[in-house]
Design a protein around this motif. Structure first.
Motif, mmCIF file in Angstrom:
data_model
loop_
_atom_site.group_PDB
_atom_site.id
_atom_site.type_symbol
_atom_site.label_atom_id
_atom_site.label_comp_id
_atom_site.label_asym_id
_atom_site.label_seq_id
_atom_site.Cartn_x
_atom_site.Cartn_y
_atom_site.Cartn_z
ATOM 1 N N TYR A 167 -27.132 3.913 -30.402
ATOM 2 C CA TYR A 167 -27.678 4.045 -29.042
ATOM 3 C C TYR A 167 -29.192 4.076 -29.138
ATOM 4 O O TYR A 167 -29.755 5.013 -29.736
ATOM 5 N N GLY A 168 -29.847 3.054 -28.608
ATOM 6 C CA GLY A 168 -31.315 3.027 -28.602
ATOM 7 C C GLY A 168 -31.906 3.138 -29.994
ATOM 8 O O GLY A 168 -32.917 3.817 -30.175
ATOM 9 N N GLY A 169 -31.294 2.524 -30.956
ATOM 10 C CA GLY A 169 -31.815 2.552 -32.328
ATOM 11 C C GLY A 169 -31.419 3.791 -33.110
ATOM 12 O O GLY A 169 -31.716 3.901 -34.298
ATOM 13 N N ILE A 170 -30.758 4.744 -32.451
ATOM 14 C CA ILE A 170 -30.311 5.968 -33.144
ATOM 15 C C ILE A 170 -28.830 5.805 -33.484
ATOM 16 O O ILE A 170 -28.007 5.507 -32.623
ATOM 17 N N GLU A 171 -28.520 5.998 -34.769
ATOM 18 C CA GLU A 171 -27.144 5.827 -35.235
ATOM 19 C C GLU A 171 -26.426 7.162 -35.350
ATOM 20 O O GLU A 171 -27.004 8.156 -35.781
ATOM 21 N N GLU A 172 -25.173 7.153 -34.926
ATOM 22 C CA GLU A 172 -24.322 8.329 -35.112
ATOM 23 C C GLU A 172 -23.174 7.925 -36.041
ATOM 24 O O GLU A 172 -22.385 7.039 -35.709
ATOM 25 N N ALA A 178 -17.682 11.330 -42.790
ATOM 26 C CA ALA A 178 -18.769 12.087 -42.143
ATOM 27 C C ALA A 178 -18.200 13.160 -41.222
ATOM 28 O O ALA A 178 -18.698 14.296 -41.178
ATOM 29 N N ILE A 179 -17.130 12.826 -40.501
ATOM 30 C CA ILE A 179 -16.512 13.810 -39.597
ATOM 31 C C ILE A 179 -15.866 14.934 -40.405
ATOM 32 O O ILE A 179 -15.992 16.110 -40.059
ATOM 33 N N PHE A 180 -15.206 14.566 -41.502
ATOM 34 C CA PHE A 180 -14.622 15.591 -42.375
ATOM 35 C C PHE A 180 -15.714 16.501 -42.940
ATOM 36 O O PHE A 180 -15.572 17.727 -42.951
ATOM 37 N N ASP A 181 -16.816 15.900 -43.398
ATOM 38 C CA ASP A 181 -17.911 16.696 -43.976
ATOM 39 C C ASP A 181 -18.518 17.636 -42.932
ATOM 40 O O ASP A 181 -18.796 18.805 -43.219
ATOM 41 N N ALA A 182 -18.704 17.126 -41.708
ATOM 42 C CA ALA A 182 -19.308 17.943 -40.647
ATOM 43 C C ALA A 182 -18.384 19.069 -40.205
ATOM 44 O O ALA A 182 -18.841 20.132 -39.770
ATOM 45 N N SER A 183 -17.066 18.831 -40.308
ATOM 46 C CA SER A 183 -16.098 19.831 -39.839
ATOM 47 C C SER A 183 -15.477 20.640 -40.975
ATOM 48 O O SER A 183 -14.513 21.364 -40.757
ATOM 49 N N ARG A 184 -16.026 20.512 -42.178
ATOM 50 C CA ARG A 184 -15.387 21.121 -43.349
ATOM 51 C C ARG A 184 -15.222 22.634 -43.201
ATOM 52 O O ARG A 184 -14.155 23.176 -43.501
#
Length: 200
Positions: A167-172, A178-184
């Motif tokens: 979105y507008g040059g910003i990547e998510e 990545a979701i597993f790491d963020a929710s570990r």
């Protein structure tokens, strides 16, 4: 017996008496010193024994404490290893989903992470090639539900699975890893509760 002999005998008798008195006094002093020495020695022995007993007790308590800490640390490490294994198995299971289930999961993820603005969604080359017919329409519908729009990039990204939203040059990063790491942390708490209940 002459007067001189009497005087000598008297002097000798007095000397003997004085010598006996001195010897008695010396023996009394020696006994007193010996008694005091014995008492001091006994007191020192009692103090040494008490200190030794206290040191042994302290060492024993420290050993029990160290053993308890080691046991708790080992138990915690084993639990953490088991929790990590369960999370890794869950990740592997998701990665080995059949195509229909996998793309169905991605659609739910798009609905969750899409923003209310125009953007681009990027997949791996493997996912672009395996994408079901009409899936891009599902992506557009999911983005529209969030109040935005998504264009599917024709260029495959170097990712294993999931997708990347731009979105507008910003990547998510919405790859599964990545979701597993963020929710570990949250997953660890959930798995801990499932495996061990309310146990600390």
């Amino acid at each position: 017996m002459t007067g001189l002999d009497k005087i000598v005998d008297q002097i000798l008798a007095e000397a003997k008496t004085e010598a006996d008195r001195i010897i008695d006094q010396a023996q009394t002093q020696a006994k007193t010193i010996a008694d005091e020495s014995d008492a001091a020695t006994e007191k020192s022995v009692r103090a040494i024994r008490a200190k030794a007993d206290a040191d042994v007790k302290n060492l024993d308590e420290r050993m029990h404490s160290a053993n308890d800490l080691y046991s708790r640390t080992a138990t915690l490490a084993a639990k953490q290893a088991m929790i990590a294994k369960v999370i890794d198995l869950a990740y592997e299971k998701i990665c080995s989903m059949d195509r229909k289930s996998y793309f169905g999961m991605l659609e739910k993820m798009i609905r969750k992470y899409a923003l209310a603005q125009p953007g681009e969604i990027c997949f791996s080359k493997a996912d672009l090639d395996a994408m079901p017919l009409g899936y891009q329409m599902k992506i557009k519908a999911a983005a529209a539900e969030a109040g935005g729009s998504l264009t599917v990039s024709d260029t495959g990204r170097d990712i294993e699975n999931g997708f990347i939203l731009v979105y507008g040059g910003i990547e998510e990063n919405c790859t599964i890893k990545a979701i597993f790491d963020a929710s570990r942390d949250e997953m660890q708490d959930t798995v801990h509760a499932l495996l061990y209940g309310k146990e600390a």
